[in-house]
Scaffold this motif. Structure first.
Motif, short mmCIF file in Angstrom:
data_model
loop_
_atom_site.label_atom_id
_atom_site.label_comp_id
_atom_site.label_asym_id
_atom_site.label_seq_id
_atom_site.Cartn_x
_atom_site.Cartn_y
_atom_site.Cartn_z
N THR A 1 -72.07 71.50 -19.69
CA THR A 1 -71.47 70.43 -18.90
C THR A 1 -71.46 69.12 -19.67
O THR A 1 -72.46 68.75 -20.30
N THR B 1 -59.50 65.11 -12.05
CA THR B 1 -60.12 64.67 -10.81
C THR B 1 -59.70 63.22 -10.57
O THR B 1 -59.68 62.41 -11.50
N LEU C 1 -68.62 61.58 -13.44
CA LEU C 1 -67.78 62.77 -13.48
C LEU C 1 -68.47 63.85 -14.28
O LEU C 1 -69.21 63.57 -15.23
N SER C 2 -68.20 65.09 -13.89
CA SER C 2 -68.74 66.24 -14.61
C SER C 2 -67.60 67.12 -15.07
O SER C 2 -66.55 67.19 -14.42
N CYS C 3 -67.82 67.80 -16.15
CA CYS C 3 -66.84 68.76 -16.68
C CYS C 3 -67.62 69.98 -17.13
O CYS C 3 -68.36 69.93 -18.11
N TYR D 1 -70.56 64.93 -19.15
CA TYR D 1 -70.54 63.94 -18.10
C TYR D 1 -69.84 62.67 -18.56
O TYR D 1 -69.81 62.35 -19.75
N GLN E 1 -63.57 72.62 -15.71
CA GLN E 1 -63.47 72.17 -14.33
C GLN E 1 -64.10 70.79 -14.23
O GLN E 1 -65.31 70.65 -14.38
N ALA E 2 -63.24 69.81 -13.97
CA ALA E 2 -63.73 68.44 -13.78
C ALA E 2 -63.97 68.18 -12.30
O ALA E 2 -63.23 68.67 -11.45
N SER E 3 -65.00 67.40 -12.03
CA SER E 3 -65.32 67.06 -10.64
C SER E 3 -66.04 65.72 -10.61
O SER E 3 -66.43 65.18 -11.64
N GLY E 4 -66.22 65.21 -9.40
CA GLY E 4 -66.98 63.98 -9.22
C GLY E 4 -66.13 62.77 -8.89
O GLY E 4 -66.67 61.68 -8.67
N ARG F 1 -58.17 70.49 -14.93
CA ARG F 1 -57.10 70.11 -14.02
C ARG F 1 -57.16 68.66 -13.60
O ARG F 1 -56.18 68.16 -13.05
N TYR G 1 -59.28 63.51 -16.84
CA TYR G 1 -59.24 64.86 -17.39
C TYR G 1 -60.31 65.03 -18.46
O TYR G 1 -60.60 64.10 -19.22
#
Length: 125
Positions: free
Chosen positions: A76, A119, A19-21, A78, A4-7, A117, A93
């Motif tokens: 995680t 970000t 970004l974080s994964c 980054y 799950q990628a975010s940020g 998915r 990704y």
């Protein structure tokens, strides 16, 4: 393995983002990588890190501006991105591949087994 990628977000040129994964499971003999896909272009390699040693590899255009790190306790990875420019606009990704090598050995997306998915990062001038 689920990633799950975010940020991601919308920022001005010159800004920074991290970004974080997060991985659902991670093993010491994994390599994790960051890729991005700009609008209308193919997916491109940014960098990778070995989970056990923390050794990294970067694509030339982002070396010195982007930094990959990982937190073993949080599963995680980054991606710290500094001095962002409009050409950095893309979907970002993260991906994982199993490998016992102590340094990242491939920049090919086809060698990665699991993908998040993505970000969106949008940089305006």
């Amino acid at each position: 393995v689920q990633l799950q990628a975010s940020g991601g977000g919308s920022v001005q040129a010159g800004s920074s983002l991290r970004l974080s994964c997060v991985a659902s499971a991670i093993f010491s003999q994994y390599h994790m990588g960051w890729f991005r896909q700009p609008p209308g272009k193919e997916r491109e390699f940014l960098g990778a890190i070995t989970w056990r040693e923390g050794n990294t590899d970067y694509e030339g255009s982002v070396r010195g501006r982007f930094t990959i790190s990982r937190d073993n306790t949080k599963n995680t990875m980054y991606l710290q991105m500094n001095s962002l420019q409009p050409e950095d606009t893309a979907v970002y990704y993260c991906a994982v591949r199993a490998s016992s090598r102590r340094t990242p050995t491939t920049r090919l997306s086809s060698y990665y087994d699991y993908w998040g998915r993505g970000t969106q990062v949008t940089v305006s001038s």
